[in-house]
Design an enzyme around this catalytic site. Structure first.
Site, PDB file in Angstrom:
ATOM      1  N   SER A   7     124.380-113.174  42.052  1.00  0.00           N
ATOM      2  CA  SER A   7     125.428-113.121  43.067  1.00  0.00           C
ATOM      3  C   SER A   7     125.628-114.540  43.572  1.00  0.00           C
ATOM      4  O   SER A   7     124.662-115.237  43.877  1.00  0.00           O
ATOM      5  CB  SER A   7     124.974-112.241  44.247  1.00  0.00           C
ATOM      6  OG  SER A   7     125.733-112.570  45.401  1.00  0.00           O
ATOM      7  N   HIS A  32     128.161-112.066  39.375  1.00  0.00           N
ATOM      8  CA  HIS A  32     128.533-111.014  40.332  1.00  0.00           C
ATOM      9  C   HIS A  32     129.207-111.664  41.531  1.00  0.00           C
ATOM     10  O   HIS A  32     128.631-112.547  42.192  1.00  0.00           O
ATOM     11  CB  HIS A  32     127.259-110.286  40.780  1.00  0.00           C
ATOM     12  CG  HIS A  32     127.478-109.158  41.728  1.00  0.00           C
ATOM     13  ND1 HIS A  32     127.820-107.893  41.315  1.00  0.00           N
ATOM     14  CD2 HIS A  32     127.385-109.115  43.083  1.00  0.00           C
ATOM     15  CE1 HIS A  32     127.917-107.106  42.394  1.00  0.00           C
ATOM     16  NE2 HIS A  32     127.659-107.816  43.466  1.00  0.00           N
ATOM     17  N   ASP A  34     130.630-111.216  45.163  1.00  0.00           N
ATOM     18  CA  ASP A  34     130.629-110.349  46.342  1.00  0.00           C
ATOM     19  C   ASP A  34     131.834-110.662  47.206  1.00  0.00           C
ATOM     20  O   ASP A  34     131.833-111.625  47.965  1.00  0.00           O
ATOM     21  CB  ASP A  34     129.327-110.562  47.129  1.00  0.00           C
ATOM     22  CG  ASP A  34     128.178-109.871  46.445  1.00  0.00           C
ATOM     23  OD1 ASP A  34     127.157-110.531  46.166  1.00  0.00           O
ATOM     24  OD2 ASP A  34     128.300-108.666  46.171  1.00  0.00           O
ATOM     25  N   MET A  36     134.253-109.996  50.184  1.00  0.00           N
ATOM     26  CA  MET A  36     134.169-109.365  51.505  1.00  0.00           C
ATOM     27  C   MET A  36     135.423-109.692  52.320  1.00  0.00           C
ATOM     28  O   MET A  36     135.846-110.847  52.360  1.00  0.00           O
ATOM     29  CB  MET A  36     132.923-109.876  52.236  1.00  0.00           C
ATOM     30  CG  MET A  36     131.658-109.556  51.488  1.00  0.00           C
ATOM     31  SD  MET A  36     130.207-110.204  52.350  1.00  0.00           S
ATOM     32  CE  MET A  36     128.948-109.692  51.174  1.00  0.00           C
ATOM     33  N   HIS A  65     132.707-107.269  42.883  1.00  0.00           N
ATOM     34  CA  HIS A  65     132.255-106.184  43.773  1.00  0.00           C
ATOM     35  C   HIS A  65     133.118-106.257  45.025  1.00  0.00           C
ATOM     36  O   HIS A  65     132.933-107.148  45.864  1.00  0.00           O
ATOM     37  CB  HIS A  65     130.763-106.418  44.082  1.00  0.00           C
ATOM     38  CG  HIS A  65     130.215-105.542  45.161  1.00  0.00           C
ATOM     39  ND1 HIS A  65     128.997-105.808  45.760  1.00  0.00           N
ATOM     40  CD2 HIS A  65     130.680-104.429  45.754  1.00  0.00           C
ATOM     41  CE1 HIS A  65     128.744-104.879  46.676  1.00  0.00           C
ATOM     42  NE2 HIS A  65     129.761-104.033  46.694  1.00  0.00           N
ATOM     43  N   MET A  67     134.074-105.374  48.415  1.00  0.00           N
ATOM     44  CA  MET A  67     133.694-104.785  49.700  1.00  0.00           C
ATOM     45  C   MET A  67     134.892-104.948  50.631  1.00  0.00           C
ATOM     46  O   MET A  67     134.922-105.818  51.513  1.00  0.00           O
ATOM     47  CB  MET A  67     132.447-105.488  50.257  1.00  0.00           C
ATOM     48  CG  MET A  67     131.199-105.175  49.451  1.00  0.00           C
ATOM     49  SD  MET A  67     129.818-106.275  49.773  1.00  0.00           S
ATOM     50  CE  MET A  67     130.146-107.515  48.506  1.00  0.00           C
ATOM     51  N   MET A 136     123.914 -99.636  46.055  1.00  0.00           N
ATOM     52  CA  MET A 136     123.521-100.694  46.983  1.00  0.00           C
ATOM     53  C   MET A 136     122.100-100.428  47.487  1.00  0.00           C
ATOM     54  O   MET A 136     121.788 -99.332  47.949  1.00  0.00           O
ATOM     55  CB  MET A 136     124.479-100.758  48.171  1.00  0.00           C
ATOM     56  CG  MET A 136     125.883-101.237  47.830  1.00  0.00           C
ATOM     57  SD  MET A 136     125.919-102.846  47.051  1.00  0.00           S
ATOM     58  CE  MET A 136     125.316-103.879  48.383  1.00  0.00           C
ATOM     59  N   ASP A 174     121.979-103.655  43.647  1.00  0.00           N
ATOM     60  CA  ASP A 174     122.364-104.905  44.309  1.00  0.00           C
ATOM     61  C   ASP A 174     121.852-104.963  45.742  1.00  0.00           C
ATOM     62  O   ASP A 174     122.167-104.098  46.548  1.00  0.00           O
ATOM     63  CB  ASP A 174     123.908-104.952  44.311  1.00  0.00           C
ATOM     64  CG  ASP A 174     124.470-106.124  45.071  1.00  0.00           C
ATOM     65  OD1 ASP A 174     125.696-106.160  45.239  1.00  0.00           O
ATOM     66  OD2 ASP A 174     123.701-106.999  45.516  1.00  0.00           O
TER      67      ASP A 174
END
Ligand code: DX5
Ligand code: ZN
Length: 220
Positions: A7, A32, A34, A36, A65, A67, A136, A174
């Protein structure tokens, strides 16, 4: 595909290129991301431009990913930017099937993410549409949190259902993971580990990649 996806959430921006070079040398082929939005989680990270920038200099594959509270708006942007996999949170949509079809039609592998307090069985109806499920092992929003031990049982429960349905859907985990957890997570049924902080704190990135790869390749 190495079973370890770094990540880049915890990256210090001025170190990113150097880190990515180190990942490349260590044989890592997937990153990966992340993503957000400051709404689905209380943090903001980066957008599709980050993928475009990295893609312009490195040939990694990208696992985005999301979020985000509005995956309907974000999925096309991350497909356009060049994601190879895109995962959306089951908590952010009532019926993910349409978005999962859009991800697959856009040439990427669709994934569903569930938070630690979402019952595993809630993802079962969608398994036939998925390339992977991300379980998660922390509540999303920040790197560097402690691994939630109940995750091991959740991975096993999901693996059992994937087997029962005769599917090849992969299981990704993760949050709060370090290399010493690899065997336990593999034995429970995990296929891919996302690692941020533990990898950054490791002095020897190739050694961590080798350790995790050996566990998943049956050499340890
Ligand atoms: C949480 C993020 C983190 C990140 C890696 O929203 O998804 O889990 O990937 O976390 P650490 O630093 O704990 O490996
Ligand atoms: Zn993540």
């Amino acid at each position: 595909m190495t079973p370890l996806f770094p990540s880049i959430l915890s990256t210090r921006y001025f170190e990113l290129a150097e880190r990515l070079e180190a990942f490349k040398e260590a044989g890592i082929d997937w990153i990966h991301l992340d993503v957000m939005d400051g709404h689905f989680v209380n943090n903001i990270s980066f957008g599709p431009a980050a993928i475009a920038a990295i893609r312009s200099r490195f040939d990694f594959r990208f696992d985005s990913h999301l979020m985000v509270s509005n995956p309907q708006r974000m999925v096309p942007l991350f497909l356009e930017a060049g994601s190879d996999w895109v995962s959306i949170h089951l908590e952010a949509v009532s019926d993910p099937s349409g978005l999962l079809e859009i991800i697959r039609a856009g040439g990427a592998g669709p994934g569903l993410v569930i938070n630690p307090d979402t019952p595993v069985e809630e993802v079962f109806p969608w398994l036939p549409l998925l390339d992977y499920v991300l379980i998660m092992s922390v509540f999303p929003g920040y790197g560097g949190q402690a691994f939630i031990p109940a995750t091991i049982g959740r991975v096993a429960e999901l693996k059992q259902e994937i087997r029962r349905q005769g599917l090849t859907c992969r299981i990704q985990v993760d949050g709060g993971i370090n290399a010493s957890m690899s065997a336990r997570l593999r034995d429970a049924g995990a296929d891919i580990l996302v690692m941020g902080t533990a990898l950054y704190n490791a002095g020897d990135i190739p050694a961590v990649v080798k350790q995790v790869s050996n566990v998943f390749n049956g050499d340890a």
